[in-house]
Design a protein around this motif. Structure first.
Motif, PDB file in Angstrom:
ATOM      1  N   LEU A 129      -8.268   1.761  -0.533  1.00 26.90           N
ATOM      2  CA  LEU A 129      -8.901   0.993   0.538  1.00 26.90           C
ATOM      3  C   LEU A 129      -9.598   1.954   1.485  1.00 26.90           C
ATOM      4  CD1 LEU A 129      -5.978  -1.384   1.657  1.00 26.90           C
ATOM      5  CD2 LEU A 129      -7.894  -2.000   0.182  1.00 26.90           C
ATOM      6  N   ILE A 130     -10.627   1.433   2.169  1.00 25.82           N
ATOM      7  CA  ILE A 130     -11.328   2.231   3.176  1.00 25.82           C
ATOM      8  C   ILE A 130     -11.433   1.419   4.462  1.00 25.82           C
ATOM      9  CG2 ILE A 130     -13.502   3.368   3.805  1.00 25.82           C
ATOM     10  CD1 ILE A 130     -14.083   3.530   0.755  1.00 25.82           C
ATOM     11  N   PHE A 131     -11.129   2.085   5.577  1.00 23.00           N
ATOM     12  CA  PHE A 131     -11.349   1.487   6.890  1.00 23.00           C
ATOM     13  C   PHE A 131     -12.485   2.251   7.548  1.00 23.00           C
ATOM     14  CE2 PHE A 131      -7.126   0.078   5.926  1.00 23.00           C
ATOM     15  CZ  PHE A 131      -7.045  -1.190   6.491  1.00 23.00           C
ATOM     16  N   ILE A 164       0.820  -1.220   0.000  1.00 26.96           N
ATOM     17  CA  ILE A 164       0.000   0.000   0.000  1.00 26.96           C
ATOM     18  C   ILE A 164       0.849   1.264   0.000  1.00 26.96           C
ATOM     19  CG2 ILE A 164      -2.046  -1.043   1.053  1.00 26.96           C
ATOM     20  CD1 ILE A 164      -1.059   0.180   3.731  1.00 26.96           C
ATOM     21  N   LYS A 165       2.136   1.108  -0.249  1.00 25.54           N
ATOM     22  CA  LYS A 165       3.020   2.281  -0.279  1.00 25.54           C
ATOM     23  C   LYS A 165       2.531   3.254  -1.340  1.00 25.54           C
ATOM     24  CE  LYS A 165       7.887   3.599  -0.756  1.00 25.54           C
ATOM     25  NZ  LYS A 165       7.760   4.699   0.174  1.00 25.54           N
ATOM     26  N   ASP A 166       2.366   4.514  -0.947  1.00 31.55           N
ATOM     27  CA  ASP A 166       1.912   5.605  -1.811  1.00 31.55           C
ATOM     28  C   ASP A 166       0.493   5.420  -2.339  1.00 31.55           C
ATOM     29  OD1 ASP A 166       4.341   6.976  -1.530  1.00 31.55           O
ATOM     30  OD2 ASP A 166       5.253   5.804  -3.133  1.00 31.55           O
ATOM     31  N   ARG A 167      -0.261   4.496  -1.778  1.00 33.91           N
ATOM     32  CA  ARG A 167      -1.663   4.300  -2.189  1.00 33.91           C
ATOM     33  C   ARG A 167      -2.582   5.125  -1.289  1.00 33.91           C
ATOM     34  NH1 ARG A 167      -2.651   0.989  -6.821  1.00 33.91           N
ATOM     35  NH2 ARG A 167      -1.055  -0.618  -6.899  1.00 33.91           N
ATOM     36  N   PRO A 168      -3.644   5.704  -1.840  1.00 33.10           N
ATOM     37  CA  PRO A 168      -4.574   6.485  -1.012  1.00 33.10           C
ATOM     38  C   PRO A 168      -5.503   5.582  -0.202  1.00 33.10           C
ATOM     39  CG  PRO A 168      -5.284   6.506  -3.314  1.00 33.10           C
ATOM     40  CD  PRO A 168      -3.977   5.759  -3.276  1.00 33.10           C
ATOM     41  N   VAL A 169      -5.435   5.714   1.111  1.00 37.43           N
ATOM     42  CA  VAL A 169      -6.270   4.922   2.005  1.00 37.43           C
ATOM     43  C   VAL A 169      -7.022   5.885   2.921  1.00 37.43           C
ATOM     44  CG1 VAL A 169      -6.324   3.128   3.774  1.00 37.43           C
ATOM     45  CG2 VAL A 169      -4.607   3.014   1.954  1.00 37.43           C
ATOM     46  N   THR A 170      -8.326   5.668   3.049  1.00 38.53           N
ATOM     47  CA  THR A 170      -9.155   6.546   3.873  1.00 38.53           C
ATOM     48  C   THR A 170      -9.667   5.801   5.103  1.00 38.53           C
ATOM     49  OG1 THR A 170      -9.867   7.795   1.925  1.00 38.53           O
ATOM     50  CG2 THR A 170     -11.210   8.020   3.904  1.00 38.53           C
TER      51      THR A 170
END
Length: 197
Positions: free
Chosen positions: A69-71, A8-14
């Motif tokens: 991804l979303i948490f 998930i490096k440099d990936r947008p995660v909310t």
């Protein structure tokens, strides 16, 4: 569930939520180099900028658009259900921290022990057991990256010289024993090479 290790490096995660569960996810995601956005009305102590985007606001669908991804970690079950529906509509993978059974994925406790990556999960049913098992696995610390690199080299010699029956014994060798066996193979190859000249 399919277990995978996701880069998930440099990936947008909310993350939606600013409580203790959200904070645990936040710390993990930051340590893995994700581009983290956290949306909450309030944040407990511990959330720091660290390159993350902290948005003090009520949830809006636009906050999850474009996420990898979303948490979903709010303490409002009705809101969590709404975010789940929005995530499905947007085709974004989500984890409902309050309801793992309806999530697209769950977070698995992953740790490096020596040179070994280990993942443990009780599927959210008993997280403390994950830690107990991880602590028990510390006895494998001696299998560090150097050990595994040497073991891999010896394994390739065993395969090359058709000694596959010896491969299962490698894990019981000390680093010094592995080095000694590798030296024997290297000496044999050098001697054979010299005789052929």
């Amino acid at each position: 569930m399919l277990s995978i290790a996701l880069n998930i490096k440099d990936r947008p995660v909310t993350i939606i939520g600013g409580g203790s569960v959200a904070l645990r996810k936040f710390k993990t995601l930051i340590s893995e180099g994700a581009k983290v956005k956290v949306v909450a009305k309030d944040f407990i102590d511990g959330f720091m900028d660290q390159g993350a985007e902290l948005i003090k606001d009520i949830y809006k669908k636009e906050y999850i658009e474009g996420a990898y991804l979303i948490f979903i970690a709010s303490d409002d079950e009705e809101l969590n259900a709404q975010i789940e529906m929005d995530a499905k509509a947007l085709g974004v993978l989500y984890n409902r921290c309050d309801k793992s059974s309806s999530s697209d994925f769950i977070s698995i406790n992953m740790k490096k022990i020596g040179g070994i990556d280990v993942s443990i999960s009780t599927s959210g049913r008993l997280p403390d057991l994950n830690k107990t098992i991880m602590d028990d696995l510390k006895k494998y610390d001696s299998y560090d990256d150097e050990y595994l690199d040497l073991a891999s080299k010896l394994r390739s010699y065993y395969i090359h010289y058709q000694k596959q029956d010896m491969i299962k014994k490698i894990k019981n060798y000390t680093k010094e024993e592995i080095l000694s066996y590798i030296k024997e193979f290297e000496d044999f190859e050098n001697k054979s090479g010299n005789e052929n000249e």
